[in-house]
Every structure is written in C-alpha cells, then in structure tokens.
Design an enzyme around this catalytic site. Structure first.
Site, PDB file in Angstrom:
ATOM      1  N   VAL A  26      41.103 -14.940  54.033  1.00 33.80           N
ATOM      2  CA  VAL A  26      41.713 -13.656  53.673  1.00 33.80           C
ATOM      3  C   VAL A  26      40.703 -12.763  52.951  1.00 33.80           C
ATOM      4  O   VAL A  26      40.551 -11.585  53.279  1.00 33.80           O
ATOM      5  CB  VAL A  26      42.967 -13.871  52.801  1.00 33.80           C
ATOM      6  CG1 VAL A  26      43.440 -12.546  52.185  1.00 33.80           C
ATOM      7  CG2 VAL A  26      44.088 -14.495  53.629  1.00 33.80           C
ATOM      8  N   ASP A  74      41.234 -14.889  47.268  1.00 36.32           N
ATOM      9  CA  ASP A  74      42.121 -13.910  47.912  1.00 36.32           C
ATOM     10  C   ASP A  74      42.733 -12.973  46.875  1.00 36.32           C
ATOM     11  O   ASP A  74      42.891 -11.768  47.116  1.00 36.32           O
ATOM     12  CB  ASP A  74      43.266 -14.615  48.661  1.00 36.32           C
ATOM     13  CG  ASP A  74      42.787 -15.485  49.809  1.00 36.32           C
ATOM     14  OD1 ASP A  74      41.586 -15.438  50.131  1.00 36.32           O
ATOM     15  OD2 ASP A  74      43.628 -16.203  50.383  1.00 36.32           O
ATOM     16  N   SER A  78      42.441 -18.920  44.123  1.00 36.14           N
ATOM     17  CA  SER A  78      41.855 -18.398  45.356  1.00 36.14           C
ATOM     18  C   SER A  78      41.206 -17.036  45.148  1.00 36.14           C
ATOM     19  O   SER A  78      41.738 -16.175  44.433  1.00 36.14           O
ATOM     20  CB  SER A  78      42.932 -18.287  46.436  1.00 36.14           C
ATOM     21  OG  SER A  78      42.446 -17.611  47.573  1.00 36.14           O
ATOM     22  N   GLU A  98      42.528 -12.602  60.674  1.00 38.16           N
ATOM     23  CA  GLU A  98      41.519 -13.542  60.194  1.00 38.16           C
ATOM     24  C   GLU A  98      41.242 -14.616  61.243  1.00 38.16           C
ATOM     25  O   GLU A  98      41.967 -14.747  62.238  1.00 38.16           O
ATOM     26  CB  GLU A  98      41.968 -14.189  58.891  1.00 38.16           C
ATOM     27  CG  GLU A  98      43.177 -15.095  59.021  1.00 38.16           C
ATOM     28  CD  GLU A  98      43.352 -15.996  57.807  1.00 38.16           C
ATOM     29  OE1 GLU A  98      42.540 -16.932  57.676  1.00 38.16           O
ATOM     30  OE2 GLU A  98      44.299 -15.766  57.026  1.00 38.16           O
ATOM     31  N   LYS A 102      51.632 -19.617  50.063  1.00 39.06           N
ATOM     32  CA  LYS A 102      51.907 -20.980  50.509  1.00 39.06           C
ATOM     33  C   LYS A 102      52.626 -21.765  49.412  1.00 39.06           C
ATOM     34  O   LYS A 102      52.231 -21.726  48.247  1.00 39.06           O
ATOM     35  CB  LYS A 102      50.612 -21.689  50.885  1.00 39.06           C
ATOM     36  CG  LYS A 102      49.866 -21.047  52.042  1.00 39.06           C
ATOM     37  CD  LYS A 102      48.590 -21.809  52.345  1.00 39.06           C
ATOM     38  CE  LYS A 102      47.804 -21.159  53.476  1.00 39.06           C
ATOM     39  NZ  LYS A 102      47.125 -19.925  53.073  1.00 39.06           N
TER      40      LYS A 102
END
Length: 327
Positions: A128, A164, A162, A46, A181
C-alpha cells in the site's frame, strides 16, 4: 469577487494537483498516460496482492478480473510494480502474468524499500505505501486494495506499525479498502490514523469494517453514502491543500463475509503459531493470512477475493465521479 475566488481555487488546485510528472525512472503505460492527460478516471492497484496474496494461477485470474471490473465501471486500471528495477504504472497482460508466476520470489516492497529495489534492478511487488507513493507521483488520486496494514497486536510493546499508516498521513491519495485486517489491532490503528491527520470514512455504515467481516466493534469516524459524496470529500481536501490521504472503508459484501467468530478463533491460533515459529516483520502478515485461510478451509480467501473486487468496483465509481466533478 466570484472570479477572484475561482482564480484562487484554480491556483490552489494547480499547486496541490500538478499535471503528470515526467520522470526517467518511471514507466507509465500509454493507456494510463492518455487517461491522466485528459483528466479521465484512473484507479491505482497494488501488486503484493498478486505475488503474496494468493497462489498461481488464481492470483493472475483475480488480477485480470479486478482490472476488468475497473474498466467496466468507467475507469482505467493502473497496476503498479517495480520490474527489473523500473517502477511501472500500468502493466501489460504479459507483465501481469510474469509477476503472478514469480509470486513470492518478487520482493515485497514498501516505501522504505523503493530505492533499494530500483537501484539493484530487482523486481518488487508494491505494498500500500509504495503504491501510494508512485500513484501520487504521476497524479493518480484513487487507489483500490483489499485491506491496509496497521498497528499489530501488542504493537504498544513491539512498535510494529505498518508504513501504510505513515504514508496515509503524508500522501494525498484516497485508499479504498475493506478497512483494516482483523489480524491487527483495529482500535489502535484508528487512533494512529487520527494522529496522522487521516480522514477515515466508512461506506454506508457507522461501523468500521474488519476486512474479512463487516463489523469490528469500532465506530467509524465519519460516513459516506455514495461515490459522489466521496468525490466531493476528496475534491474539498484537494482544494484546501490538505496533504494527508483519505481512507474509505467499504465492508465486504455480506454474502461473502466469513463468520466473524470462526475467523477470530483462527486468527488467535495463527498468531500463536507465528510466535512459536518466530515469524516477524514483513513476513508476518503473509504467514498469518495463509494460516487463517488454512484454518478456515478457504473461507477467508474467498472473502478476500470478493472484497478486492468490490473495492475495485467502488474505487472506479469514485474515480469517475471525481473526474466529472473536476471537469
């Protein structure tokens, strides 16, 4: 009977793993094009790590080092970004440098933003979700990154989740990351991934890693212990026609892991600062990571760079094993 079964598998593989698609809107580098056409190992990377993850020139140095690690482990790196409205899969050194200098002036581009950035001919650094989208479009199966997004703390009230996670549920690309995270709600993130039908496997551990640290307190749904085992998992998913992605969670190397207690204390303070300054949405994660790095006096950034490089190494090894298996 064996021949018939092989024929069915071949047809299924052709259906779920089509050859490189031609698209006038996408620019694929000659190196990546050749590797894909030959069935060789390719690893997607990315670009928000470059623009939003760290300052210049450290971001450029890290990007080049990550690409070199992929090459040293037998695969071709394919850094993905949108440059002046053109989605690019595989960047030249000049393009990497330009993106690194631009930094946060580049638009942070998730799946929802792709059409806008392309149509308006702007430059966007892919998150992502956007990186997965373009990787899948051209036939790249492996994507290495630092950590993925997830359900934010208090997400049950804010609905801040997210994209993602949604992308992992609908795009058959394997993401190699250091877990989620630790600024996020890890238990709820794992629950959401289960709902999306995403296979989550931790590498050589029974505990799901928490990005900066090796431990999160959450049990990993499953475990893998070698690149070859990961390749078999991915190949089986392809042959079964499963449409979701796979998340391989690799703990940060122990020698680079920041103190979990110190990082957690910094995260709590950073979250408090974000609320007081009304930092929300796509700006929250970069703010929190920068604030945590400041509060830990650079310890978290050092761990971040170490895990990005570690994931690139392991992602390349998986890509090579998958290429060999499928050949």
């Amino acid at each position: 009977m064996a021949s018939s079964a092989l024929s069915r598998v071949t047809k299924l593989r052709d259906h779920v793993d089509p050859p490189l698609k031609s698209c006038s809107l996408i620019k694929v580098s000659p190196e990546v094009t050749e590797a894909l056409s030959l069935g060789n190992a390719v690893v997607a990377l990315e670009s928000t790590i470059i623009t939003h993850g760290m300052p210049y020139p450290q971001n450029l140095e890290t990007a080049k080092q990550v690409e070199e690690i992929v090459r040293q482990n037998g695969a071709v790196p394919a850094t993905i970004a949108i440059l002046d409205g053109v989605p690019c899969v595989g960047l030249s050194n000049k393009e990497l440098q330009s993106l690194a200098i631009m930094g946060m002036k580049a638009l942070k581009t998730a799946h929802r933003d792709i059409a806008h950035v392309v149509a308006s001919k702007k430059t966007g650094a892919t998150t992502v979700s956007a990186t997965m989208f373009f990787a899948a479009m051209v036939g790249i199966r492996i994507f290495s990154t630092g950590g993925i997004g997830g359900v934010h703390r208090h997400g049950e009230s804010t609905m801040d989740i997210s994209s993602d996670l949604t992308e992992l549920g609908r795009t058959p690309v394997t993401v190699v990351s250091a877990g989620v995270k630790s600024i996020l709600d890890i238990p709820r993130t794992l629950e959401y991934l289960e709902t999306q039908g995403v296979c989550v496997a931790a590498y050589r551990t029974n505990e799901f890693p928490a990005f900066f640290t090796e431990k999160s307190g959450c049990k990993a749904p499953t475990r893998v212990d070698s690149p070859e085992e990961c390749a078999r998992l991915i190949d089986t998913s392809i042959n079964l026609g499963l449409r979701a992605g796979i998340l391989i969670a690799v703990p940060v190397p122990s020698e680079h892991a920041a103190s979990g207690n110190n990082v957690e204390a910094a995260i709590r303070e950073a979250l408090k600062d974000a609320r007081e300054q009304n930092v929300v949405g796509s700006e929250e994660t970069p703010f929190l990571l920068a604030r945590v790095n400041e509060l830990t006096r650079g310890t978290s950034l050092g761990a971040n760079i170490a895990l990005i490089k570690n994931n690139a190494r392991f992602g390349a090894q998986i890509a090579v094993a998958l290429s060999q298996l499928q050949k």
